[in-house]
Motif scaffolding. Structure first.
Motif, PDB file in Angstrom:
ATOM      1  N   PHE A  92       0.784  -1.179   0.036  1.00  0.00           N
ATOM      2  CA  PHE A  92       0.018  -0.250  -0.087  1.00  0.00           C
ATOM      3  C   PHE A  92       0.814   1.214   0.026  1.00  0.00           C
ATOM      4  O   PHE A  92       0.575   2.286  -0.856  1.00  0.00           O
ATOM      5  CB  PHE A  92      -0.708  -0.021   1.254  1.00  0.00           C
ATOM      6  CG  PHE A  92      -1.690   1.241   1.298  1.00  0.00           C
ATOM      7  CD1 PHE A  92      -3.016   1.444   0.554  1.00  0.00           C
ATOM      8  CD2 PHE A  92      -1.385   2.278   2.509  1.00  0.00           C
ATOM      9  CE1 PHE A  92      -3.620   2.495   0.678  1.00  0.00           C
ATOM     10  CE2 PHE A  92      -2.142   3.374   2.577  1.00  0.00           C
ATOM     11  CZ  PHE A  92      -3.172   3.555   1.440  1.00  0.00           C
ATOM     12  N   GLU A  93       2.033   1.178   0.873  1.00  0.00           N
ATOM     13  CA  GLU A  93       2.796   2.555   0.941  1.00  0.00           C
ATOM     14  C   GLU A  93       3.568   2.647  -0.656  1.00  0.00           C
ATOM     15  O   GLU A  93       3.557   3.815  -1.068  1.00  0.00           O
ATOM     16  CB  GLU A  93       3.734   2.302   1.965  1.00  0.00           C
ATOM     17  CG  GLU A  93       3.211   2.312   3.358  1.00  0.00           C
ATOM     18  CD  GLU A  93       4.331   1.936   4.621  1.00  0.00           C
ATOM     19  OE1 GLU A  93       5.300   1.883   3.997  1.00  0.00           O
ATOM     20  OE2 GLU A  93       3.627   2.000   5.618  1.00  0.00           O
ATOM     21  N   GLN A  94       4.013   1.516  -1.248  1.00  0.00           N
ATOM     22  CA  GLN A  94       4.579   1.548  -2.388  1.00  0.00           C
ATOM     23  C   GLN A  94       3.695   2.134  -3.394  1.00  0.00           C
ATOM     24  O   GLN A  94       3.828   3.144  -4.303  1.00  0.00           O
ATOM     25  CB  GLN A  94       5.064   0.242  -2.932  1.00  0.00           C
ATOM     26  CG  GLN A  94       6.248  -0.123  -2.183  1.00  0.00           C
ATOM     27  CD  GLN A  94       6.791  -1.512  -2.656  1.00  0.00           C
ATOM     28  OE1 GLN A  94       5.958  -2.052  -3.508  1.00  0.00           O
ATOM     29  NE2 GLN A  94       7.805  -2.046  -2.285  1.00  0.00           N
ATOM     30  N   ALA A  95       2.321   1.716  -3.557  1.00  0.00           N
ATOM     31  CA  ALA A  95       1.227   2.331  -4.057  1.00  0.00           C
ATOM     32  C   ALA A  95       0.961   3.732  -4.121  1.00  0.00           C
ATOM     33  O   ALA A  95       0.927   4.777  -5.013  1.00  0.00           O
ATOM     34  CB  ALA A  95       0.163   1.364  -4.216  1.00  0.00           C
ATOM     35  N   ILE A  96       0.858   4.001  -2.916  1.00  0.00           N
ATOM     36  CA  ILE A  96       0.699   5.624  -2.522  1.00  0.00           C
ATOM     37  C   ILE A  96       1.841   6.328  -3.048  1.00  0.00           C
ATOM     38  O   ILE A  96       1.793   7.577  -3.584  1.00  0.00           O
ATOM     39  CB  ILE A  96       0.386   5.814  -1.125  1.00  0.00           C
ATOM     40  CG1 ILE A  96      -1.101   4.995  -0.871  1.00  0.00           C
ATOM     41  CG2 ILE A  96       0.393   7.272  -0.619  1.00  0.00           C
ATOM     42  CD1 ILE A  96      -2.074   5.651  -1.461  1.00  0.00           C
ATOM     43  N   SER A  97       2.959   5.959  -2.732  1.00  0.00           N
ATOM     44  CA  SER A  97       4.193   6.886  -2.931  1.00  0.00           C
ATOM     45  C   SER A  97       4.352   6.771  -4.676  1.00  0.00           C
ATOM     46  O   SER A  97       4.799   7.852  -4.983  1.00  0.00           O
ATOM     47  CB  SER A  97       5.477   6.171  -2.527  1.00  0.00           C
ATOM     48  OG  SER A  97       5.886   4.891  -3.122  1.00  0.00           O
ATOM     49  N   ARG A  98       4.068   5.898  -5.398  1.00  0.00           N
ATOM     50  CA  ARG A  98       3.987   5.825  -6.809  1.00  0.00           C
ATOM     51  C   ARG A  98       3.100   7.005  -7.295  1.00  0.00           C
ATOM     52  O   ARG A  98       3.385   7.667  -8.274  1.00  0.00           O
ATOM     53  CB  ARG A  98       3.869   4.585  -7.602  1.00  0.00           C
ATOM     54  CG  ARG A  98       5.141   3.656  -7.303  1.00  0.00           C
ATOM     55  CD  ARG A  98       4.918   2.561  -7.982  1.00  0.00           C
ATOM     56  NE  ARG A  98       6.051   1.499  -7.840  1.00  0.00           N
ATOM     57  CZ  ARG A  98       6.110   0.268  -8.169  1.00  0.00           C
ATOM     58  NH1 ARG A  98       5.116  -0.070  -8.779  1.00  0.00           N
ATOM     59  NH2 ARG A  98       7.331  -0.445  -7.808  1.00  0.00           N
ATOM     60  N   VAL A  99       1.817   6.921  -6.634  1.00  0.00           N
ATOM     61  CA  VAL A  99       0.505   7.662  -7.205  1.00  0.00           C
ATOM     62  C   VAL A  99       1.012   9.316  -6.956  1.00  0.00           C
ATOM     63  O   VAL A  99       0.938  10.073  -7.519  1.00  0.00           O
ATOM     64  CB  VAL A  99      -0.593   7.426  -6.641  1.00  0.00           C
ATOM     65  CG1 VAL A  99      -1.640   8.349  -6.682  1.00  0.00           C
ATOM     66  CG2 VAL A  99      -0.959   6.044  -7.050  1.00  0.00           C
ATOM     67  N   SER A 100       1.613   9.417  -5.743  1.00  0.00           N
ATOM     68  CA  SER A 100       1.918  11.098  -5.275  1.00  0.00           C
ATOM     69  C   SER A 100       2.978  11.358  -5.813  1.00  0.00           C
ATOM     70  O   SER A 100       3.362  12.661  -5.919  1.00  0.00           O
ATOM     71  CB  SER A 100       1.745  11.313  -3.654  1.00  0.00           C
ATOM     72  OG  SER A 100       2.747  10.043  -3.122  1.00  0.00           O
TER      73      SER A 100
END
Length: 70
Positions: free
Chosen positions: A60-68
């Motif tokens: 989840f943290e990786q996905a959020i960092s990629r999106v943001s």
């Protein structure tokens, strides 16, 4: 005519009550089984969550960092 309708509805009500009573008595013995299934399912969810929780958090943290874009 009204007496016929009243008599028929009374007979239907008696039949429904007697069949519902039989069903209710038959189902009472199975409650401990359903409680056991519910507790075992909750236990499995806790174990799976404990094992997969860190990996899911990282994902989840990786996905959020990629999106943001951070």
């Amino acid at each position: 005519m009204l007496h016929l309708v009243t008599s028929t509805s009374h007979r239907i009500a008696v039949r429904l009550r007697s069949s519902w009573g039989d069903t209710a008595r038959d189902e009472r013995g199975d409650v401990p089984g359903w409680v056991l299934i519910t507790l075992m399912t909750a236990g499995l969810v806790v174990v799976i969550w404990a094992l997969a929780g860190p990996a899911l958090s990282q994902l989840f943290e990786q996905a959020i960092s990629r999106v943001s874009g951070i």
